[in-house]
Motif scaffolding. Structure first.
Motif, PDB file in Angstrom:
ATOM      1  N   ASN A  27      -4.007  37.924 -25.772  1.00 23.67           N
ATOM      2  CA  ASN A  27      -4.210  39.278 -26.631  1.00 23.67           C
ATOM      3  C   ASN A  27      -2.997  39.052 -27.884  1.00 23.67           C
ATOM      4  OD1 ASN A  27      -4.538  41.497 -28.031  1.00 23.67           O
ATOM      5  ND2 ASN A  27      -4.202  42.537 -26.019  1.00 23.67           N
ATOM      6  N   ARG A  28      -3.286  39.065 -29.325  1.00 24.66           N
ATOM      7  CA  ARG A  28      -2.394  39.087 -30.296  1.00 24.66           C
ATOM      8  C   ARG A  28      -2.412  40.265 -30.946  1.00 24.66           C
ATOM      9  NH1 ARG A  28       0.512  34.168 -30.677  1.00 24.66           N
ATOM     10  NH2 ARG A  28      -0.837  32.299 -30.243  1.00 24.66           N
ATOM     11  N   PHE A  29      -3.017  41.466 -30.371  1.00 26.17           N
ATOM     12  CA  PHE A  29      -2.793  42.880 -31.204  1.00 26.17           C
ATOM     13  C   PHE A  29      -1.535  43.295 -30.877  1.00 26.17           C
ATOM     14  CE2 PHE A  29      -2.699  47.300 -31.149  1.00 26.17           C
ATOM     15  CZ  PHE A  29      -3.373  47.623 -32.360  1.00 26.17           C
ATOM     16  N   CYS A  30      -0.818  43.647 -31.973  1.00 22.97           N
ATOM     17  CA  CYS A  30       0.239  44.591 -31.945  1.00 22.97           C
ATOM     18  C   CYS A  30       0.708  45.498 -33.104  1.00 22.97           C
ATOM     19  CB  CYS A  30       1.735  43.512 -31.805  1.00 22.97           C
ATOM     20  SG  CYS A  30       1.658  42.644 -33.190  1.00 22.97           S
ATOM     21  N   THR A  31       1.499  46.469 -32.721  1.00 19.71           N
ATOM     22  CA  THR A  31       1.717  47.275 -33.888  1.00 19.71           C
ATOM     23  C   THR A  31       2.954  46.997 -34.728  1.00 19.71           C
ATOM     24  OG1 THR A  31       0.629  48.977 -32.571  1.00 19.71           O
ATOM     25  CG2 THR A  31       2.061  50.004 -34.635  1.00 19.71           C
ATOM     26  N   ALA A  32       2.864  46.690 -35.795  1.00 20.08           N
ATOM     27  CA  ALA A  32       4.067  46.236 -36.596  1.00 20.08           C
ATOM     28  C   ALA A  32       4.711  47.420 -37.480  1.00 20.08           C
ATOM     29  CB  ALA A  32       3.441  45.307 -37.879  1.00 20.08           C
ATOM     30  N   PRO A  33       5.635  47.104 -37.980  1.00 22.00           N
ATOM     31  CA  PRO A  33       6.551  48.241 -38.529  1.00 22.00           C
ATOM     32  C   PRO A  33       5.598  49.194 -39.459  1.00 22.00           C
ATOM     33  CG  PRO A  33       7.597  46.229 -38.900  1.00 22.00           C
ATOM     34  CD  PRO A  33       6.412  45.877 -38.148  1.00 22.00           C
ATOM     35  N   ASN A  35       3.673  51.453 -38.471  1.00 25.63           N
ATOM     36  CA  ASN A  35       2.301  51.612 -37.881  1.00 25.63           C
ATOM     37  C   ASN A  35       1.235  50.833 -38.051  1.00 25.63           C
ATOM     38  OD1 ASN A  35       2.442  53.047 -35.392  1.00 25.63           O
ATOM     39  ND2 ASN A  35       1.772  54.934 -36.422  1.00 25.63           N
ATOM     40  N   GLN A  36       1.761  49.751 -38.654  1.00 30.84           N
ATOM     41  CA  GLN A  36       0.434  48.833 -39.150  1.00 30.84           C
ATOM     42  C   GLN A  36      -0.020  47.771 -38.255  1.00 30.84           C
ATOM     43  OE1 GLN A  36       2.703  46.434 -42.198  1.00 30.84           O
ATOM     44  NE2 GLN A  36       2.014  47.636 -43.729  1.00 30.84           N
ATOM     45  N   THR A  37      -1.284  47.625 -38.250  1.00 29.46           N
ATOM     46  CA  THR A  37      -2.024  46.665 -37.342  1.00 29.46           C
ATOM     47  C   THR A  37      -1.260  45.167 -37.611  1.00 29.46           C
ATOM     48  OG1 THR A  37      -4.136  47.808 -37.666  1.00 29.46           O
ATOM     49  CG2 THR A  37      -4.135  45.402 -36.904  1.00 29.46           C
ATOM     50  N   GLY A  38      -0.941  44.760 -36.389  1.00 26.34           N
ATOM     51  CA  GLY A  38      -0.280  43.543 -36.393  1.00 26.34           C
ATOM     52  C   GLY A  38      -0.602  42.180 -35.700  1.00 26.34           C
ATOM     53  N   PHE A  39      -0.108  41.161 -35.955  1.00 26.06           N
ATOM     54  CA  PHE A  39      -0.378  39.903 -35.025  1.00 26.06           C
ATOM     55  C   PHE A  39       0.814  39.313 -34.307  1.00 26.06           C
ATOM     56  CE2 PHE A  39       0.070  35.089 -34.768  1.00 26.06           C
ATOM     57  CZ  PHE A  39      -1.151  34.720 -34.425  1.00 26.06           C
ATOM     58  N   LEU A  40       0.664  39.299 -33.160  1.00 23.18           N
ATOM     59  CA  LEU A  40       1.734  39.043 -31.975  1.00 23.18           C
ATOM     60  C   LEU A  40       1.988  37.479 -31.996  1.00 23.18           C
ATOM     61  CD1 LEU A  40       3.619  40.396 -30.206  1.00 23.18           C
ATOM     62  CD2 LEU A  40       1.928  40.020 -28.269  1.00 23.18           C
ATOM     63  N   CYS A  41       3.252  37.114 -32.138  1.00 23.10           N
ATOM     64  CA  CYS A  41       3.872  35.786 -32.181  1.00 23.10           C
ATOM     65  C   CYS A  41       3.658  35.300 -30.757  1.00 23.10           C
ATOM     66  CB  CYS A  41       4.772  35.571 -32.927  1.00 23.10           C
ATOM     67  SG  CYS A  41       4.862  35.872 -34.657  1.00 23.10           S
ATOM     68  N   ASP A  43       6.087  34.318 -29.130  1.00 22.99           N
ATOM     69  CA  ASP A  43       7.351  34.658 -28.222  1.00 22.99           C
ATOM     70  C   ASP A  43       7.185  36.121 -27.586  1.00 22.99           C
ATOM     71  OD1 ASP A  43       7.558  36.604 -30.414  1.00 22.99           O
ATOM     72  OD2 ASP A  43       9.367  35.759 -31.411  1.00 22.99           O
ATOM     73  N   ARG A  44       5.951  36.743 -27.816  1.00 20.32           N
ATOM     74  CA  ARG A  44       5.520  37.989 -27.236  1.00 20.32           C
ATOM     75  C   ARG A  44       6.192  38.924 -27.578  1.00 20.32           C
ATOM     76  NH1 ARG A  44       0.718  37.441 -26.473  1.00 20.32           N
ATOM     77  NH2 ARG A  44       0.223  38.679 -24.911  1.00 20.32           N
ATOM     78  N   VAL A  45       7.233  38.919 -28.711  1.00 21.65           N
ATOM     79  CA  VAL A  45       8.023  39.804 -29.250  1.00 21.65           C
ATOM     80  C   VAL A  45       7.928  40.415 -30.743  1.00 21.65           C
ATOM     81  CG1 VAL A  45      10.499  40.333 -29.681  1.00 21.65           C
ATOM     82  CG2 VAL A  45       9.911  39.413 -27.593  1.00 21.65           C
ATOM     83  N   THR A  46       7.949  39.010 -31.559  1.00 22.18           N
ATOM     84  CA  THR A  46       7.721  39.088 -32.867  1.00 22.18           C
ATOM     85  C   THR A  46       6.469  39.726 -33.178  1.00 22.18           C
ATOM     86  OG1 THR A  46       9.403  37.311 -33.235  1.00 22.18           O
ATOM     87  CG2 THR A  46       7.860  38.027 -35.322  1.00 22.18           C
ATOM     88  N   CYS A  47       6.313  40.658 -34.156  1.00 21.10           N
ATOM     89  CA  CYS A  47       4.917  41.432 -34.606  1.00 21.10           C
ATOM     90  C   CYS A  47       4.867  41.214 -36.112  1.00 21.10           C
ATOM     91  CB  CYS A  47       4.773  42.555 -34.081  1.00 21.10           C
ATOM     92  SG  CYS A  47       2.922  43.636 -34.341  1.00 21.10           S
ATOM     93  N   VAL A  48       3.912  40.375 -36.700  1.00 26.74           N
ATOM     94  CA  VAL A  48       4.023  40.393 -38.113  1.00 26.74           C
ATOM     95  C   VAL A  48       2.922  41.321 -38.586  1.00 26.74           C
ATOM     96  CG1 VAL A  48       5.178  38.169 -38.346  1.00 26.74           C
ATOM     97  CG2 VAL A  48       2.937  38.468 -38.193  1.00 26.74           C
TER      98      VAL A  48
END
Length: 160
Positions: A27-33, A35-41, A43-48
Protein backbone atom coordinates in the motif's frame (compact mmCIF):
# COMPACT_ATOMS: atom_id res chain seq x y z
CA UNK A 1 21.00 -39.15 8.83
CA UNK A 2 18.14 -40.02 6.44
CA UNK A 3 15.69 -38.25 8.73
CA UNK A 4 17.94 -35.18 8.89
CA UNK A 5 18.22 -35.20 5.10
CA UNK A 6 14.41 -35.41 4.74
CA UNK A 7 13.92 -32.52 7.18
CA UNK A 8 16.49 -30.44 5.26
CA UNK A 9 14.81 -31.18 1.90
CA UNK A 10 11.38 -30.36 3.36
CA UNK A 11 12.68 -27.08 4.80
CA UNK A 12 14.25 -26.13 1.47
CA UNK A 13 11.04 -27.00 -0.38
CA UNK A 14 8.98 -24.92 2.05
CA UNK A 15 11.37 -22.00 1.72
CA UNK A 16 11.27 -22.18 -2.07
CA UNK A 17 7.47 -22.40 -2.05
CA UNK A 18 7.15 -19.35 0.21
CA UNK A 19 9.61 -17.39 -1.93
CA UNK A 20 7.61 -18.13 -5.09
CA UNK A 21 4.22 -17.17 -3.63
CA UNK A 22 2.93 -13.86 -4.95
CA UNK A 23 3.41 -11.10 -2.45
CA UNK A 24 0.59 -8.82 -1.46
CA UNK A 25 0.93 -5.43 -3.13
CA UNK A 26 2.44 -2.73 -0.98
CA UNK A 27 0.00 0.00 0.00
CA UNK A 28 1.71 3.17 -1.21
CA UNK A 29 -0.90 5.70 -0.04
CA UNK A 30 0.25 8.31 2.47
CA UNK A 31 -0.45 11.91 3.38
CA UNK A 32 2.39 14.21 2.35
CA UNK A 33 3.10 17.68 3.77
CA UNK A 34 0.26 20.22 3.47
CA UNK A 35 -2.26 17.34 3.64
CA UNK A 36 -1.48 16.32 0.05
CA UNK A 37 -2.00 12.85 -1.38
CA UNK A 38 1.35 11.10 -1.43
CA UNK A 39 3.41 8.09 -2.44
CA UNK A 40 5.00 6.01 0.32
CA UNK A 41 8.63 5.00 -0.32
CA UNK A 42 10.04 1.54 0.46
CA UNK A 43 11.44 2.80 3.76
CA UNK A 44 7.76 3.10 4.89
CA UNK A 45 8.58 6.55 6.36
CA UNK A 46 9.22 8.92 3.45
CA UNK A 47 6.04 10.26 1.84
CA UNK A 48 6.45 12.29 -1.35
CA UNK A 49 3.65 14.38 -2.91
CA UNK A 50 1.89 12.65 -5.81
CA UNK A 51 3.21 15.13 -8.38
CA UNK A 52 6.80 14.24 -7.45
CA UNK A 53 6.27 10.66 -8.71
CA UNK A 54 7.60 10.00 -12.23
CA UNK A 55 9.04 13.52 -12.53
CA UNK A 56 12.54 12.22 -13.38
CA UNK A 57 13.85 13.27 -9.95
CA UNK A 58 14.50 10.50 -7.43
CA UNK A 59 12.81 11.36 -4.13
CA UNK A 60 12.81 7.90 -2.52
CA UNK A 61 16.13 6.51 -1.28
CA UNK A 62 15.85 3.42 -3.52
CA UNK A 63 14.40 5.32 -6.49
CA UNK A 64 11.08 3.49 -6.43
CA UNK A 65 9.21 6.72 -7.26
CA UNK A 66 10.88 6.70 -10.72
CA UNK A 67 10.88 2.98 -11.58
CA UNK A 68 9.77 1.87 -15.05
CA UNK A 69 7.05 -0.36 -13.60
CA UNK A 70 5.45 2.72 -11.99
CA UNK A 71 6.20 5.29 -14.69
CA UNK A 72 6.08 3.22 -17.88
CA UNK A 73 2.53 3.94 -19.01
CA UNK A 74 1.31 7.14 -17.35
CA UNK A 75 -1.27 7.51 -15.92
CA UNK A 76 -2.36 3.85 -16.20
CA UNK A 77 0.72 2.48 -14.44
CA UNK A 78 0.19 4.74 -11.39
CA UNK A 79 -1.82 3.65 -8.35
CA UNK A 80 -5.31 5.14 -8.56
CA UNK A 81 -4.85 7.33 -5.49
CA UNK A 82 -2.16 9.35 -7.32
CA UNK A 83 -4.36 10.28 -10.30
CA UNK A 84 -7.33 12.61 -10.87
CA UNK A 85 -9.06 12.38 -14.25
CA UNK A 86 -10.28 15.69 -15.68
CA UNK A 87 -13.66 16.07 -17.41
CA UNK A 88 -11.88 15.39 -20.71
CA UNK A 89 -11.26 11.62 -20.44
CA UNK A 90 -7.83 11.95 -22.06
CA UNK A 91 -6.65 14.53 -19.50
CA UNK A 92 -5.43 13.83 -16.00
CA UNK A 93 -3.45 15.52 -13.23
CA UNK A 94 -1.74 14.23 -10.13
CA UNK A 95 -4.10 13.91 -7.16
CA UNK A 96 -2.27 16.62 -5.22
CA UNK A 97 -3.10 19.10 -7.99
CA UNK A 98 -6.83 18.64 -7.40
CA UNK A 99 -8.29 21.44 -5.27
CA UNK A 100 -5.03 23.43 -5.21
CA UNK A 101 -6.71 26.58 -6.56
CA UNK A 102 -5.01 26.35 -9.94
CA UNK A 103 -6.66 25.38 -13.23
CA UNK A 104 -4.49 22.31 -13.88
CA UNK A 105 -7.03 20.49 -16.10
CA UNK A 106 -7.55 23.52 -18.32
CA UNK A 107 -11.33 23.46 -17.84
CA UNK A 108 -11.43 23.88 -14.03
CA UNK A 109 -12.76 20.32 -13.59
CA UNK A 110 -10.01 19.73 -11.01
CA UNK A 111 -11.30 22.67 -8.95
CA UNK A 112 -15.02 23.21 -9.43
CA UNK A 113 -16.70 20.06 -10.73
CA UNK A 114 -18.53 17.71 -8.38
CA UNK A 115 -16.02 14.92 -9.06
CA UNK A 116 -13.26 17.14 -7.63
CA UNK A 117 -15.21 17.65 -4.37
CA UNK A 118 -13.21 20.74 -3.41
CA UNK A 119 -13.98 22.74 -0.29
CA UNK A 120 -14.79 26.46 -0.63
CA UNK A 121 -11.95 28.94 -0.95
CA UNK A 122 -9.58 28.76 2.01
CA UNK A 123 -8.33 31.66 4.14
CA UNK A 124 -5.52 32.49 1.74
CA UNK A 125 -7.96 32.78 -1.20
CA UNK A 126 -10.66 35.25 -2.34
CA UNK A 127 -13.85 33.87 -3.90
CA UNK A 128 -14.81 35.47 -7.23
CA UNK A 129 -15.08 34.79 -10.96
CA UNK A 130 -11.47 35.20 -12.09
CA UNK A 131 -10.61 36.90 -15.36
CA UNK A 132 -7.43 34.85 -15.78
CA UNK A 133 -7.58 31.28 -17.07
CA UNK A 134 -5.01 30.30 -14.44
CA UNK A 135 -7.63 30.37 -11.65
CA UNK A 136 -11.14 28.87 -11.41
CA UNK A 137 -13.32 30.25 -8.60
CA UNK A 138 -10.81 31.76 -6.20
CA UNK A 139 -7.70 33.90 -6.46
CA UNK A 140 -4.81 34.07 -4.00
CA UNK A 141 -5.34 36.92 -1.51
CA UNK A 142 -1.83 38.16 -2.30
CA UNK A 143 -3.33 39.44 -5.58
CA UNK A 144 -5.88 41.61 -3.75
CA UNK A 145 -5.46 45.39 -3.99
CA UNK A 146 -2.41 45.09 -6.23
CA UNK A 147 -3.76 47.49 -8.86
CA UNK A 148 -4.59 44.75 -11.39
CA UNK A 149 -7.99 43.22 -12.10
CA UNK A 150 -8.15 39.52 -11.27
CA UNK A 151 -11.92 39.22 -10.64
CA UNK A 152 -14.58 40.06 -13.21
CA UNK A 153 -16.39 42.31 -10.72
CA UNK A 154 -13.18 44.03 -9.57
CA UNK A 155 -13.87 42.79 -6.01
CA UNK A 156 -10.20 41.90 -5.67
CA UNK A 157 -9.42 45.62 -5.81
CA UNK A 158 -12.41 47.07 -3.96
CA UNK A 159 -13.60 44.56 -1.34
CA UNK A 160 -10.98 41.87 -0.80
Amino acid sequence: STLALLVLVAALALGLTLALLPRAPVNRFCTAPNNQTGFLCDDRVTCVPASWVCDRVTNCRNGEDEQEQLCGDLPHSLPGHLVFYCSNPRSWVYADQRCNGMNDCGDCSDETWSSAACPPCGQQWWSCSPVHFQFCSCIPRRLCRDGAQHCRDWSDESVC
